[in-house]
Design an enzyme around this catalytic site. Structure first.
Site, short mmCIF file in Angstrom:
data_model
loop_
_atom_site.label_atom_id
_atom_site.label_comp_id
_atom_site.label_asym_id
_atom_site.label_seq_id
_atom_site.Cartn_x
_atom_site.Cartn_y
_atom_site.Cartn_z
N HIS A 191 0.46 -1.08 0.08
CA HIS A 191 -0.16 -0.04 -0.02
C HIS A 191 0.95 1.59 0.17
O HIS A 191 2.38 1.20 0.06
CB HIS A 191 -0.74 0.09 1.55
CG HIS A 191 0.00 0.25 2.63
ND1 HIS A 191 0.40 -0.80 3.56
CD2 HIS A 191 0.23 1.32 3.38
CE1 HIS A 191 1.09 -0.84 4.52
NE2 HIS A 191 0.99 0.10 4.45
N ARG A 356 5.58 7.51 12.69
CA ARG A 356 5.92 8.13 11.56
C ARG A 356 4.88 9.65 11.46
O ARG A 356 4.08 10.11 12.35
CB ARG A 356 4.61 7.23 10.50
CG ARG A 356 4.76 7.66 9.22
CD ARG A 356 3.44 6.98 7.93
NE ARG A 356 2.77 6.59 7.92
CZ ARG A 356 1.62 6.97 7.59
NH1 ARG A 356 1.02 5.49 7.88
NH2 ARG A 356 0.01 6.63 7.68
#
Length: 379
Positions: A191, A356
């Site tokens: 993805h 992240r």
């Protein structure tokens, strides 16, 4: 572990505003904290980064913004990034590099610009021996914010008070993961991050907090090289087509687990082939996580073509790279021209914990297809 370029002056780009959260005062919202589930005591190396899910956090729809790509005019000699004493090692000929001797947090503005360009060229770069995790969370966010407006993930956990950080966390047995694998033979799930947004992420940062001694690597695939491998006839046909990217299924999955949905899910149409603003390279822009169909094709046609493209990406072992995590590693990739997958291959119960930072980039666009020159015929 998606999804024509507008430009604004540098001074305006530095004042990007994250939408304020909306909270409901009718009832006290449910808050789930991993540290509570671990009995208030934790073996996590960075407990301030343990995930929190606040059901009271609600955000309005994202508004368009003008993005500046800092790699576009960067010095291609990388003299402010790859300083004396640094070392660059390629992971594979086409995809991925590893860098030592560079401290990201100390980069000048010119060094950051060159970082964006290097990552666009190599697609993913692992920087070793970094102090990122030891900075304050706000300092890490300030660094990442240079590359675009922070994306707030609609369903993931985040450090308390810092929704702009997306957390990846697994510790001990994980019934959610076991359920995911119940009817699958592999954990691989290619993805690109949150490509359902109108302006998906670009230069993206992921840094390790805790990692198993062995296992838990991340694989990356080079979507530029995937495009390059297609025949000229297929490239020409794909240009001009768009695909539908959807965040609805992700939101419904979270709701089904009694998880959070901070923002109403959206869908957006993006070109099948997008152009990178700094390199001019064309890349396939489809992924198995969020691409649902090809606009304008009948169901069977869309499924066949999309199925071919996703299989082409997944089996491209010669344009993929595998990054092994180690303490103090920061991995930077360009989400516009890559896809990735975590490799969940350890069963030791060790914690895998990563953070992240996800700056958004320009709205995907494509430049016209230019037919490839035919090879000269022998006389």
């Amino acid at each position: 572990m998606a999804p024509s370029v507008a430009q604004i002056p540098e001074a305006e780009a530095a004042t990007i505003i994250v939408p304020a959260k909306q909270t409901s005062s009718e009832t006290k919202p449910k808050v789930r904290r991993i540290i509570d589930e671990e009995g208030g005591k934790t073996t996590a190396s960075y407990p301030n980064y343990l995930p929190v899910w606040d059901h009271g956090e609600k955000y309005p729809p994202l508004e368009p913004f003008a993005h500046v790509d800092h790699g576009k005019d960067a010095d291609p000699t990388f003299k402010d990034l790859l300083i004396e004493g640094s070392k660059v090692t390629k992971l594979t000929p086409s995809t991925g590099s590893e860098v030592t001797g560079v401290q990201l947090s100390k980069l000048t503005q010119a060094g950051k610009d060159q970082l964006a360009l290097l990552v666009a060229q190599r697609k993913v770069v692992a920087f070793r021996d970094q102090d990122f995790a030891d900075l304050s969370i706000q300092e890490a966010l300030d660094f990442g914010g240079y590359f675009g407006r922070h994306h707030i993930h609609p369903t993931s956990g985040s450090p308390e008070g810092y929704p702009e950080i997306h957390l990846v966390h697994r510790n001990g047995s994980n019934s959610e993961f076991e359920g995911f694998l119940a009817n699958r033979n592999s954990s691989v799930a290619w993805h690109s991050d949150v490509t359902y947004e109108q302006q998906p992420p670009g230069t993206t940062f992921l840094y390790i907090l805790d990692t198993p001694e062995v296992g838990g690597d991340t694989a990356f695939v080079n979507q530029v090289e995937a495009y390059n491998r297609l025949s000229p006839a297929l490239k020409e046909r794909l240009h001009g087509l768009k695909a539908l990217h959807s965040g609805i299924e992700q939101a419904e999955f979270s709701k089904g687990r009694n998880g959070v949905v901070r923002r109403e899910p959206v869908t957006n149409e993006h070109p099948l082939i997008r152009t990178h603003p700094a390199t001019g390279e064309k890349a396939l822009f489809v992924n198995g996580g969020f691409t649902r169909s090809i606009v304008g094709l009948k169901k069977e046609e869309s499924e066949a073509l999309l199925g071919f493209l996703l299989a082409h990406i997944a089996r491209g072992i010669d344009y993929q790279a595998r990054v092994r995590w180690a303490p103090k590693t920061v991995v930077v990739w360009d989400n516009r021209v890559t896809a990735h997958s975590a490799i969940v291959d350890w069963a030791t119960g060790e914690r895998r914990h990563l953070a992240r930072i996800t700056p958004q980039a320009e709205r995907p666009y494509e430049t016209p297809y230019v037919p490839e020159a035919e090879p000269a015929k022998a006389q």
